[in-house]
Design a protein around this motif. Structure first.
Motif, mmCIF file in Angstrom:
data_model
loop_
_atom_site.group_PDB
_atom_site.id
_atom_site.type_symbol
_atom_site.label_atom_id
_atom_site.label_comp_id
_atom_site.label_asym_id
_atom_site.label_seq_id
_atom_site.Cartn_x
_atom_site.Cartn_y
_atom_site.Cartn_z
ATOM 1 N N LEU A 128 0.846 -1.196 0.000
ATOM 2 C CA LEU A 128 0.000 0.000 0.000
ATOM 3 C C LEU A 128 0.885 1.252 0.000
ATOM 4 O O LEU A 128 1.796 1.378 0.826
ATOM 5 C CB LEU A 128 -0.879 -0.003 1.259
ATOM 6 C CG LEU A 128 -1.703 1.245 1.541
ATOM 7 C CD1 LEU A 128 -2.683 1.543 0.406
ATOM 8 C CD2 LEU A 128 -2.474 1.076 2.859
ATOM 9 N N ASN B 84 -0.351 2.255 -6.518
ATOM 10 C CA ASN B 84 -1.307 1.259 -6.005
ATOM 11 C C ASN B 84 -1.959 0.491 -7.150
ATOM 12 O O ASN B 84 -2.133 -0.725 -7.074
ATOM 13 C CB ASN B 84 -2.368 1.944 -5.132
ATOM 14 C CG ASN B 84 -1.828 2.238 -3.746
ATOM 15 O OD1 ASN B 84 -1.289 1.363 -3.065
ATOM 16 N ND2 ASN B 84 -1.928 3.500 -3.335
ATOM 17 N N LEU C 222 -6.100 -1.235 3.682
ATOM 18 C CA LEU C 222 -5.984 -1.995 2.429
ATOM 19 C C LEU C 222 -7.007 -3.132 2.375
ATOM 20 O O LEU C 222 -7.498 -3.482 1.298
ATOM 21 C CB LEU C 222 -4.566 -2.516 2.212
ATOM 22 C CG LEU C 222 -4.034 -3.654 3.054
ATOM 23 C CD1 LEU C 222 -4.392 -5.004 2.460
ATOM 24 C CD2 LEU C 222 -2.510 -3.572 3.141
#
Ligand code: BGP
Length: 484
Positions: A253, A271, A368
């Motif tokens: 992340l 990402n 996440l």
């Protein structure tokens, strides 16, 4: 009042994760062939960054095969789990594990990768391991290739660059699906499939120094792995419809370094490029932002008719991933770059780091998990998380309160994500027993609830010692995550 989720479901899977090449040893026993993992530790120390090892090159292969490195080749004895699995699994059962992740060493089953017949001694070994796990009602979670491309495929095709690897992988998958039908419910094709674009040799047995365009070769190898994974999923559904197929990502992340829109956009790109792998595995197609990325970098992937149809038709049932750290993205990187992670991220001033510079971010896990659940709406599975640390033995005890603190804070955030509505299958701590570190090829970066008396030079009695975290994790499992 609407009903809200209170905590982990009753059949939540608790346990630990390992890899054959980091735990088994017995590198040439019972007919096993060499694999990519057997060469990684010969990368000259001066070439290694703190934790992200540099690539294996052809001359390292040549020297290793010629025995030019000191000591036995390969050195990788793991912790001799190949012979101690019964005692070690008994310790996992004592902690109350309901699941245990391991990989089948592909080159135990097909020593060269392309052999006409499988190696019965290799198949027999894993029969015994699964039987031992079943004795304690521990579900095996099995990775087909955990950085373990057979050396024969490297020698013949330069690893996964060769499309022939697809057929050899599917034959291997079909062999073990048939052999272990009904014994293994959770399969994973490739460990951290995104690593192939960071470390092509580790991820796909690709010797970049043999390739004109190493970046393009790595993406070509990746495409072959995507197709192989889908074809293996097709086989699994034919052979054992009850079993489930998962993919596996090193989820990294990224946060924007500042609120400058360019930094926010850069974090989005980083990402997206990390989640592209699970996009393909879970949605069954390459996302458009990735096609644009390839075009803008003049990268062409050779595909055959039917490849894209196979990806679309056979997506994974669940998404598994490893989580160790978060990164910072900056459109104009300045400031201290932390050596402590694979992407050479900028240092996050709000986060502590491990002794190897990995930025510790428990809340990042909740973030996440929510992102991935929103993106895929498929069951998620944390199959690696843990703290590598220098542990000390003091009067026969290892007081690893730092590891308990790390795991506690991550499990807390995992529970919050479940309460947010994330469908989470389980949590497998990486390295439940000390084992060889992937990036350092050393024992001193320890993760275990169980200490193993073995040092970086392989010296020691191999004795197993329960750390303080052993009893802590046992209580976590016994209370399904209530008592942390
Ligand atoms: C992941 C690998 C694992 C394990 C873990 C810890 O990338 O999937 O095999 O090695 O990292 O990393 P290390 O062993 O380098 O500390």
């Amino acid at each position: 009042m609407m009903e809200t989720i209170k905590g982990f479901k009753d059949d939540f899977l608790w346990g630990g994760a390992t890899a054959a090449n980091q735990i088994e040893g017995a590198f040439d026993e019972d007919g096993k062939g060499l694999s990519a993992a057997d060469f990684v530790e010969y990368i000259p120390k001066e070439q290694r960054t703190k934790d992200n090892h540099m690539e294996v090159t052809s001359d390292v292969i040549k020297k290793a095969l010629a025995g030019e490195y000191s000591g036995r080749f390969p050195k990788r004895e793991g912790i001799d789990f190949y012979h101690t699995y019964k005692e070690d699994i008994k310790l996992f059962a004592e902690m109350g594990f309901t699941a245990f992740r391991l990989s089948i060493h592909w080159s135990r089953i097909f020593p060269n990768g392309y052999d006409a017949e499988p190696n019965e001694a290799g198949l027999k070994h894993y029969d015994e391991v699964f039987k031992e796990l079943r004795k304690y009602n521990i579900e095996p979670v099995v990775t087909l290739s955990h950085y373990e491309t057979p050396y024969g495929l490297i020698e013949k095709y330069n690893g996964w660059v060769g499309r022939e690897c697809i057929e050899h992988f599917v034959t291997y998958a079909e062999t073990v699906f048939n052999r272990y039908k009904g014994q293994v419910k959770y399969w994973i094709t490739f460990n951290e499939i995104n690593i192939i674009n960071i470390s092509p040799f580790t991820g796909g047995g690709v010797l970049s120094d043999l390739e004109e365009n190493p970046e393009e070769a790595a993406y070509q190898a990746l495409h072959h792995q995507f197709v192989a994974s889908s074809l293996a999923t097709k086989k699994l559904k034919e052979i054992d419809p009850e079993a489930q197929m998962g993919c596996m990502l090193a989820r990294m992340l990224s946060y924007p370094n500042t609120c400058h829109p360019e930094d926010v956009r850069k974090a989005q790109v980083d990402n997206q490029l990390n989640l592209m792998y699970t996009d393909v595995h879970a949605r069954g197609e390459y996302p458009n932002f990735f096609k644009r990325h390839l075009a803008e970098n003049n990268i062409t992937i050779q595909m055959e008719d039917g490849d894209l149809a196979v990806l679309k038709q056979y997506p994974v049932d669940y998404i598994s991933f490893s989580y160790y750290m978060t990164l910072l993205s900056s459109a104009a990187p300045e400031g201290e770059v932390t050596a402590g992670n694979l992407m050479n991220s900028l240092k996050n001033p709000y986060l502590e780091s491990s002794d190897w510079g990995w930025q510790i971010d428990p809340l990042g896990l909740r973030t996440l998990l929510n992102d991935m659940w929103d993106r895929y709406q498929k069951p998620l599975f944390i199959v690696e998380n843990g703290l590598g640390a220098y542990d000390k033995v003091e009067e026969g005890r290892i007081h690893d309160s730092y590891r308990i603190d790390y795991l506690k804070r991550h499990i807390e955030q995992m529970k919050e994500a479940v309460k947010d509505g994330v469908d989470l299958m389980g949590y497998l701590a990486w390295g439940p027993i000390d084992l060889v570190s992937m990036s350092t090829s050393e024992m001193s970066k320890r993760y275990g609830f169980i200490y193993v008396d073995k040092d970086d030079d392989g010296r020691g009695t191999g004795e197993r010692i329960r750390k303080d975290s052993f009893d802590w994790y046992k209580e976590v499992i016994a209370t399904n995550g209530e008592n942390l």
